[in-house]
Write a protein that holds these residues in place. Structure first.
Motif, PDB file in Angstrom:
ATOM      1  N   MET A   4       0.818  -1.205   0.000  1.00 23.02           N
ATOM      2  CA  MET A   4       0.000   0.000   0.000  1.00 23.02           C
ATOM      3  C   MET A   4       0.857   1.263   0.000  1.00 23.02           C
ATOM      4  O   MET A   4       0.580   2.227  -0.729  1.00 23.02           O
ATOM      5  CB  MET A   4      -0.928   0.006   1.212  1.00 23.02           C
ATOM      6  N   ARG A   5       1.923   1.259   0.805  1.00 21.69           N
ATOM      7  CA  ARG A   5       2.785   2.448   0.860  1.00 21.69           C
ATOM      8  C   ARG A   5       3.451   2.690  -0.490  1.00 21.69           C
ATOM      9  O   ARG A   5       3.609   3.837  -0.925  1.00 21.69           O
ATOM     10  CB  ARG A   5       3.854   2.295   1.945  1.00 21.69           C
ATOM     11  N   GLN A   6       3.842   1.624  -1.160  1.00 21.22           N
ATOM     12  CA  GLN A   6       4.476   1.784  -2.466  1.00 21.22           C
ATOM     13  C   GLN A   6       3.511   2.423  -3.456  1.00 21.22           C
ATOM     14  O   GLN A   6       3.900   3.283  -4.250  1.00 21.22           O
ATOM     15  CB  GLN A   6       4.955   0.417  -2.977  1.00 21.22           C
ATOM     16  N   VAL A  44       8.413 -12.727  10.064  1.00 23.62           N
ATOM     17  CA  VAL A  44       7.735 -11.624   9.375  1.00 23.62           C
ATOM     18  C   VAL A  44       6.604 -12.165   8.502  1.00 23.62           C
ATOM     19  O   VAL A  44       6.826 -13.060   7.678  1.00 23.62           O
ATOM     20  CB  VAL A  44       8.730 -10.837   8.501  1.00 23.62           C
ATOM     21  N   PRO A  45       5.384 -11.631   8.661  1.00 16.23           N
ATOM     22  CA  PRO A  45       4.237 -12.098   7.866  1.00 16.23           C
ATOM     23  C   PRO A  45       4.255 -11.485   6.469  1.00 16.23           C
ATOM     24  O   PRO A  45       3.455 -10.616   6.133  1.00 16.23           O
ATOM     25  CB  PRO A  45       3.040 -11.613   8.681  1.00 16.23           C
ATOM     26  N   ALA A  46       5.153 -11.947   5.645  1.00 18.78           N
ATOM     27  CA  ALA A  46       5.303 -11.382   4.306  1.00 18.78           C
ATOM     28  C   ALA A  46       4.190 -11.885   3.393  1.00 18.78           C
ATOM     29  O   ALA A  46       3.562 -12.910   3.646  1.00 18.78           O
ATOM     30  CB  ALA A  46       6.666 -11.746   3.731  1.00 18.78           C
ATOM     31  N   GLY A  47       3.969 -11.155   2.319  1.00 15.94           N
ATOM     32  CA  GLY A  47       2.966 -11.538   1.333  1.00 15.94           C
ATOM     33  C   GLY A  47       3.207 -10.810   0.040  1.00 15.94           C
ATOM     34  O   GLY A  47       4.151 -10.014  -0.097  1.00 15.94           O
ATOM     35  N   VAL A  48       2.329 -11.052  -0.922  1.00 10.90           N
ATOM     36  CA  VAL A  48       2.499 -10.478  -2.245  1.00 10.90           C
ATOM     37  C   VAL A  48       2.464  -8.944  -2.170  1.00 10.90           C
ATOM     38  O   VAL A  48       1.711  -8.353  -1.411  1.00 10.90           O
ATOM     39  CB  VAL A  48       1.420 -11.019  -3.203  1.00 10.90           C
ATOM     40  N   GLY A  49       3.350  -8.296  -2.923  1.00  8.48           N
ATOM     41  CA  GLY A  49       3.430  -6.839  -2.964  1.00  8.48           C
ATOM     42  C   GLY A  49       4.411  -6.239  -1.978  1.00  8.48           C
ATOM     43  O   GLY A  49       4.812  -5.085  -2.133  1.00  8.48           O
ATOM     44  N   ILE A  50       4.827  -7.003  -0.972  1.00  7.91           N
ATOM     45  CA  ILE A  50       5.780  -6.477   0.008  1.00  7.91           C
ATOM     46  C   ILE A  50       7.185  -6.456  -0.597  1.00  7.91           C
ATOM     47  O   ILE A  50       7.580  -7.364  -1.321  1.00  7.91           O
ATOM     48  CB  ILE A  50       5.746  -7.313   1.297  1.00  7.91           C
ATOM     49  N   LYS A  51       7.909  -5.402  -0.286  1.00  6.37           N
ATOM     50  CA  LYS A  51       9.289  -5.233  -0.765  1.00  6.37           C
ATOM     51  C   LYS A  51      10.241  -5.282   0.417  1.00  6.37           C
ATOM     52  O   LYS A  51       9.958  -4.734   1.484  1.00  6.37           O
ATOM     53  CB  LYS A  51       9.441  -3.899  -1.502  1.00  6.37           C
ATOM     54  N   VAL A  52      11.382  -5.950   0.224  1.00  7.32           N
ATOM     55  CA  VAL A  52      12.403  -6.082   1.270  1.00  7.32           C
ATOM     56  C   VAL A  52      13.709  -5.501   0.744  1.00  7.32           C
ATOM     57  O   VAL A  52      14.189  -5.899  -0.327  1.00  7.32           O
ATOM     58  CB  VAL A  52      12.634  -7.555   1.658  1.00  7.32           C
ATOM     59  N   ASP A  53      14.267  -4.547   1.469  1.00 11.63           N
ATOM     60  CA  ASP A  53      15.570  -3.960   1.129  1.00 11.63           C
ATOM     61  C   ASP A  53      16.589  -4.379   2.178  1.00 11.63           C
ATOM     62  O   ASP A  53      16.390  -4.149   3.381  1.00 11.63           O
ATOM     63  CB  ASP A  53      15.489  -2.433   1.080  1.00 11.63           C
ATOM     64  N   VAL A  54      17.673  -4.992   1.725  1.00  9.73           N
ATOM     65  CA  VAL A  54      18.759  -5.401   2.614  1.00  9.73           C
ATOM     66  C   VAL A  54      20.009  -4.648   2.181  1.00  9.73           C
ATOM     67  O   VAL A  54      20.495  -4.830   1.056  1.00  9.73           O
ATOM     68  CB  VAL A  54      19.001  -6.924   2.560  1.00  9.73           C
ATOM     69  N   LEU A  55      20.514  -3.794   3.054  1.00 12.02           N
ATOM     70  CA  LEU A  55      21.670  -2.952   2.739  1.00 12.02           C
ATOM     71  C   LEU A  55      22.921  -3.521   3.380  1.00 12.02           C
ATOM     72  O   LEU A  55      22.936  -3.833   4.578  1.00 12.02           O
ATOM     73  CB  LEU A  55      21.429  -1.517   3.216  1.00 12.02           C
ATOM     74  N   GLY A  56      23.964  -3.643   2.596  1.00  9.19           N
ATOM     75  CA  GLY A  56      25.202  -4.214   3.090  1.00  9.19           C
ATOM     76  C   GLY A  56      26.032  -3.237   3.891  1.00  9.19           C
ATOM     77  O   GLY A  56      25.827  -2.017   3.849  1.00  9.19           O
TER      78      GLY A  56
END
Length: 391
Positions: free
Chosen positions: A45-47, A342-354
């Protein structure tokens, strides 16, 4: 591609660490709009409201949601993986394609995915809830700027079916056809056949080979059946071990491995053991279907959670049980990991920064079996009691 760090504990396995990893879930059984998510996770939704600049309602002056174009859920899995190491090209890789011709295409449109930049599709295994959207995706993408590579295990079955408990003998139904190699090429895909592990996307993504079955309680898919034909005769044979199944792994500087296992027919414990033995890197995140749903698999939940939360050290920072994981497994994982589940689902985005500085201080993972954990506990209790006696 060569850079300042890569990891391998096997001469056949190499993975290039990345500075940024973004994963967008394009097909999953669940849609999750409301739950508070950890840092780095962004709701669909935020996206839509912030990143996609929706039109404003002329009457109220606020952004208008278009429910006709929001993501839909479906029984299957697909994830868009974006990897990049500083100074090198960004890569977009699609891991699985969902169950049908419409879900993935709809959700790609909803999430504004630049389909022409996806240069490879990795198929985890030949089950149509993971391959069913491949042909429609290839037709949507087209062959510009170059044909899309389809990375697949060569052992495509004629048909697969399910035999329910308790006997696991009577076939109640078969899965829809996986796309044939001829249809994949006709739709514009360029097929690469792989049975062994290999690195793709400038070595930033590891695609496993066949996963060793080492864990006694992970004994495959009960009721799994495969149709075979010999000398003009066809018959169903038991196929508990889906040996064409593969996982993918990405190593992030200062975080460790992010593992995507779409269905985990091999068992997520076997997957983790294989990944850590190949790269000697801690597990930061486990994503995907854990295949612990259904009463016939309930007995696997406890030892799986025990391994991930107690035996594996350090334990994963996040677990994202999706697709075929099952409600009971999610409850057990949340009990063990708290907000790390984490209750992930369709549409969710995950950013992992090194973080390259933190990377210098990271330690290799290790397994602490139950007897050893018990001895640690007894020593700790002894020290506490001794301290009480002295004081």
């Amino acid at each position: 591609m060569t850079s300042s760090a890569g990891y391998s504990s096997s001469p056949q396995a190499f993975i290039q660490s990345v500075d940024t990893l973004t994963i967008t879930f394009l097909v999953d059984n669940c849609i999750e709009w409301m739950t508070k998510l950890p840092p780095g996770f962004t709701h669909e939704m935020r996206q839509h409201l912030v990143d996609h600049s929706p039109p404003k309602d002329p009457r109220t002056g606020v952004p208008m949601l278009d429910f006709e174009r929001l993501c839909c859920g479906a029984h299957g899995f697909s994830a868009l993986i974006e990897t990049q190491t500083h100074g090198f090209k960004r890569h977009l890789t699609l891991f699985d394609t969902g169950p049908d011709s419409s879900s993935l295409v709809r959700n790609i449109d909803s999430m504004r995915v630049p389909v022409n930049e996806i240069d490879r599709v990795v198929l985890s295994h030949w089950h149509s809830d993971h391959t069913g959207g491949l042909l429609s995706f290839l037709r949507l993408r087209g062959q510009e700027p170059s044909p899309c590579i389809v990375d697949a295990h060569p052992s495509r079955p004629i048909a697969r079916g399910i035999a329910p408990p308790p006997a696991y003998e009577s076939i109640i139904g078969r899965l829809p056809n996986d796309p044939t190699f001829a249809l994949i090429e006709e739709a514009g895909g360029k097929i690469e056949y792989h049975t062994d592990g290999h690195a793709v996307a400038d070595d930033t993504i590891w695609v496993s080979g066949e996963i060793p079955r080492l864990t006694p309680f992970e004994d495959g898919l009960p009721g799994g059946m495969r149709w075979v034909e010999e000398q003009g005769e066809g018959r169903w044979v038991q196929e508990h071990h889906i040996m064409d199944e593969r996982y993918v792994a990405i190593d992030v500087y200062g975080k460790g491995l992010v593992i995507l296992s779409a269905c985990s027919h091999a068992g997520i414990v076997n997957v983790v053991k294989d990944a850590t033995s190949k790269f000697s890197r801690p597990i930061h995140m486990i994503i995907g279907g854990l295949h612990l749903a259904g009463p016939e698999l309930t007995n696997r939940i406890s030892p799986t959670v025990e391994f991930l939360s107690q035996e594996l050290r350090p334990a994963p920072m996040y677990i994202l049980p999706m697709h075929c994981s099952g409600f009971q497994a999610k409850i057990a994982l949340e009990t063990a990991f708290g907000e790390g589940c984490v209750p992930a689902g369709v549409g969710i985005k995950v950013d992992v920064l090194g973080n390259r500085e933190v990377n210098k201080r990271m330690i290799a993972p290790r397994l602490v079996p139950f007897p050893q954990r018990t001895s640690f506990l007894l020593v700790a209790i002894y020290v506490v009691l001794l301290g009480c006696i002295i004081t």
